[in-house]
Design a protein around this motif. Sequence first.
Motif, PDB file in Angstrom:
ATOM      1  N   ASN A  26       0.832  -1.213   0.000  1.00 62.02           N
ATOM      2  CA  ASN A  26       0.000   0.000   0.000  1.00 62.02           C
ATOM      3  C   ASN A  26       0.863   1.257   0.000  1.00 62.02           C
ATOM      4  N   GLU A  27       1.958   1.241   0.763  1.00 61.09           N
ATOM      5  CA  GLU A  27       2.864   2.391   0.811  1.00 61.09           C
ATOM      6  C   GLU A  27       3.541   2.599  -0.545  1.00 61.09           C
ATOM      7  N   TYR A  28       3.913   1.487  -1.181  1.00 65.10           N
ATOM      8  CA  TYR A  28       4.540   1.578  -2.514  1.00 65.10           C
ATOM      9  C   TYR A  28       3.553   2.135  -3.532  1.00 65.10           C
ATOM     10  N   ALA A  29       2.302   1.649  -3.471  1.00 62.77           N
ATOM     11  CA  ALA A  29       1.279   2.112  -4.404  1.00 62.77           C
ATOM     12  C   ALA A  29       0.997   3.603  -4.213  1.00 62.77           C
ATOM     13  N   ALA A  30       0.986   4.054  -2.945  1.00 60.67           N
ATOM     14  CA  ALA A  30       0.755   5.474  -2.664  1.00 60.67           C
ATOM     15  C   ALA A  30       1.896   6.334  -3.211  1.00 60.67           C
ATOM     16  N   LEU A  31       3.140   5.854  -3.050  1.00 60.72           N
ATOM     17  CA  LEU A  31       4.297   6.574  -3.588  1.00 60.72           C
ATOM     18  C   LEU A  31       4.230   6.644  -5.109  1.00 60.72           C
ATOM     19  N   GLU A  32       3.847   5.541  -5.729  1.00 62.47           N
ATOM     20  CA  GLU A  32       3.748   5.500  -7.189  1.00 62.47           C
ATOM     21  C   GLU A  32       2.701   6.491  -7.692  1.00 62.47           C
ATOM     22  N   GLN A  33       1.547   6.533  -7.042  1.00 57.40           N
ATOM     23  CA  GLN A  33       0.499   7.467  -7.452  1.00 57.40           C
ATOM     24  C   GLN A  33       0.945   8.913  -7.268  1.00 57.40           C
ATOM     25  N   ASP A  34       1.674   9.191  -6.200  1.00 51.51           N
ATOM     26  CA  ASP A  34       2.154  10.552  -5.946  1.00 51.51           C
ATOM     27  C   ASP A  34       3.146  10.990  -7.020  1.00 51.51           C
ATOM     28  N   ILE A  35       4.053  10.082  -7.414  1.00 51.68           N
ATOM     29  CA  ILE A  35       5.038  10.413  -8.448  1.00 51.68           C
ATOM     30  C   ILE A  35       4.359  10.601  -9.802  1.00 51.68           C
ATOM     31  N   LEU A  36       3.364   9.765 -10.092  1.00 52.80           N
ATOM     32  CA  LEU A  36       2.641   9.888 -11.361  1.00 52.80           C
ATOM     33  C   LEU A  36       1.879  11.208 -11.433  1.00 52.80           C
ATOM     34  N   LYS A  37       1.401  11.670 -10.276  1.00 53.46           N
ATOM     35  CA  LYS A  37       0.610  12.901 -10.244  1.00 53.46           C
ATOM     36  C   LYS A  37       1.492  14.147 -10.167  1.00 53.46           C
ATOM     37  N   ASN A  38       2.524  14.093  -9.320  1.00 51.96           N
ATOM     38  CA  ASN A  38       3.315  15.302  -9.046  1.00 51.96           C
ATOM     39  C   ASN A  38       4.752  15.255  -9.555  1.00 51.96           C
ATOM     40  N   GLY A  39       5.158  14.092 -10.104  1.00 45.00           N
ATOM     41  CA  GLY A  39       6.534  13.942 -10.537  1.00 45.00           C
ATOM     42  C   GLY A  39       7.440  13.572  -9.373  1.00 45.00           C
ATOM     43  N   CYS A  40       8.697  13.287  -9.663  1.00 45.29           N
ATOM     44  CA  CYS A  40       9.650  12.894  -8.625  1.00 45.29           C
ATOM     45  C   CYS A  40      10.424  14.136  -8.185  1.00 45.29           C
ATOM     46  N   LYS A  41      10.125  14.604  -6.969  1.00 45.40           N
ATOM     47  CA  LYS A  41      10.743  15.830  -6.470  1.00 45.40           C
ATOM     48  C   LYS A  41      12.015  15.556  -5.674  1.00 45.40           C
ATOM     49  N   ASN A  42      12.017  14.465  -4.885  1.00 47.49           N
ATOM     50  CA  ASN A  42      13.204  14.144  -4.086  1.00 47.49           C
ATOM     51  C   ASN A  42      14.257  13.461  -4.950  1.00 47.49           C
ATOM     52  N   PRO A  43      15.491  13.937  -4.943  1.00 50.04           N
ATOM     53  CA  PRO A  43      16.519  13.349  -5.802  1.00 50.04           C
ATOM     54  C   PRO A  43      16.943  11.962  -5.341  1.00 50.04           C
ATOM     55  N   ILE A  44      17.417  11.169  -6.288  1.00 51.37           N
ATOM     56  CA  ILE A  44      18.026   9.879  -5.982  1.00 51.37           C
ATOM     57  C   ILE A  44      19.500  10.139  -5.672  1.00 51.37           C
ATOM     58  N   VAL A  45      19.952   9.685  -4.524  1.00 50.85           N
ATOM     59  CA  VAL A  45      21.340   9.927  -4.115  1.00 50.85           C
ATOM     60  C   VAL A  45      22.202   8.767  -4.587  1.00 50.85           C
ATOM     61  N   VAL A  46      23.295   9.106  -5.274  1.00 53.21           N
ATOM     62  CA  VAL A  46      24.131   8.106  -5.934  1.00 53.21           C
ATOM     63  C   VAL A  46      25.593   8.332  -5.576  1.00 53.21           C
ATOM     64  N   SER A  47      26.319   7.230  -5.404  1.00 51.50           N
ATOM     65  CA  SER A  47      27.771   7.297  -5.219  1.00 51.50           C
ATOM     66  C   SER A  47      28.417   6.187  -6.039  1.00 51.50           C
ATOM     67  N   CYS A  48      29.319   6.542  -6.932  1.00 50.01           N
ATOM     68  CA  CYS A  48      29.969   5.560  -7.816  1.00 50.01           C
ATOM     69  C   CYS A  48      28.914   4.748  -8.567  1.00 50.01           C
ATOM     70  N   ARG A  49      27.876   5.404  -9.014  1.00 48.91           N
ATOM     71  CA  ARG A  49      26.741   4.828  -9.756  1.00 48.91           C
ATOM     72  C   ARG A  49      25.869   3.901  -8.906  1.00 48.91           C
ATOM     73  N   ILE A  50      26.184   3.763  -7.617  1.00 54.80           N
ATOM     74  CA  ILE A  50      25.394   2.927  -6.702  1.00 54.80           C
ATOM     75  C   ILE A  50      24.346   3.803  -6.014  1.00 54.80           C
ATOM     76  N   ILE A  51      23.100   3.363  -6.049  1.00 55.28           N
ATOM     77  CA  ILE A  51      22.022   4.122  -5.412  1.00 55.28           C
ATOM     78  C   ILE A  51      22.109   3.943  -3.897  1.00 55.28           C
ATOM     79  N   LEU A  52      22.201   5.063  -3.184  1.00 55.85           N
ATOM     80  CA  LEU A  52      22.232   5.035  -1.726  1.00 55.85           C
ATOM     81  C   LEU A  52      20.856   5.313  -1.138  1.00 55.85           C
ATOM     82  N   ASP A  53      20.091   6.131  -1.813  1.00 58.51           N
ATOM     83  CA  ASP A  53      18.746   6.454  -1.337  1.00 58.51           C
ATOM     84  C   ASP A  53      17.845   6.722  -2.533  1.00 58.51           C
ATOM     85  N   GLY A  54      16.645   6.101  -2.522  1.00 53.35           N
ATOM     86  CA  GLY A  54      15.686   6.325  -3.598  1.00 53.35           C
ATOM     87  C   GLY A  54      15.465   5.116  -4.486  1.00 53.35           C
ATOM     88  N   TYR A  55      15.645   3.907  -3.940  1.00 53.13           N
ATOM     89  CA  TYR A  55      15.444   2.691  -4.745  1.00 53.13           C
ATOM     90  C   TYR A  55      14.040   2.624  -5.333  1.00 53.13           C
TER      91      TYR A  55
END
Length: 320
Positions: A26-55
């Motif tokens: 349910n939490e994943y579905a809510a996040l997906e709907q929010d991104i579809l409606k408002n876009g992705c505002k929080n950046p994905i944090v990356v180090s050496c091409r490895i995702i640290l936050d925002g999977y």
Amino acid sequence: MSRKPHFDNLKLDSEYQSMKPHYSSNEYAALEQDILKNGCKNPIVVSCRIILDGYKRYSICKKHHIKCPIKSFNSSYREERTAWVCRNELTRPELSKGYRKYFLGSLYIAQKAIFRKKYPAQNQSTPNSKKRPPVEQPNVQRNYTAAVLGKKYDLCETSFYKYSVYATNINKIKAKSPIVAQQILADKALVSLNTISFLGTLQSSELLKLESLFLSPNSLRIQMADIEQLLYHKHQTSPKPAVKDISPAIKQIPQYDPDAEISSLTLTIPSWINSIQRTTDRTDFANITGSANRKLQLQLLHLQSAILTLYDIIKENSHE
């Protein structure tokens, strides 16, 4: 000058993914709907091409071809990336007590390794460029890492040591039974540090026996006695009276067949598959009770464990 990582070339790290708190469907579905409606505002944090936050944001944006901002974190060591993940998670206000202890312990372990690499030797001959920066923390002087982190998180050396033991054993439990680890981290099962250390020594098969206990809604606080009861309790049966053997002597011993058990199992498995397929086709999963759902999940996990164990044994003893 380092190049900005391309969105499609980012990498997922299983260790960092497993550290994150569990997301319900349910939490994943809510996040997906929010991104579809408002876009992705929080950046994905990356180090050496490895995702640290925002999977999850990354998977949703990639699935729907949505642009997402990327923020880079420069790091020299893997421990620096681990420390960043821990610090970032510790800023979340909704973090459970179990996860807070886990991230504090993991941060302490990672930061200690970082200081060892940055400041390898501390004595009179150490050049100024390699000396550790002083820490104004008079109550903690023996442990430099605890002094640095203690100043930020208002904790003493003993607390950091306990949390590091906690985190180490949670990782051991998680590798063998993610269910037991998740219940502890989410504060759904309260256990002592000594009990967690004991759980970290158990085999996968033993932890699987305990999953029903940790999933039980009546098992908020679990004692060592509860665990020992499940693992080691044996039902005592009254001895049967001795019966004189009057059967005739066996003249011929049946020939041993090394394939007997395997052949029997091979013939049985198709009936399991048919039962699973029949259940899948006929069941309205949206209307089943939570109790039936949990019991089936537990048994499927046990079946999966047994299958993987047998498969590994067969693979190791393959003659091909």
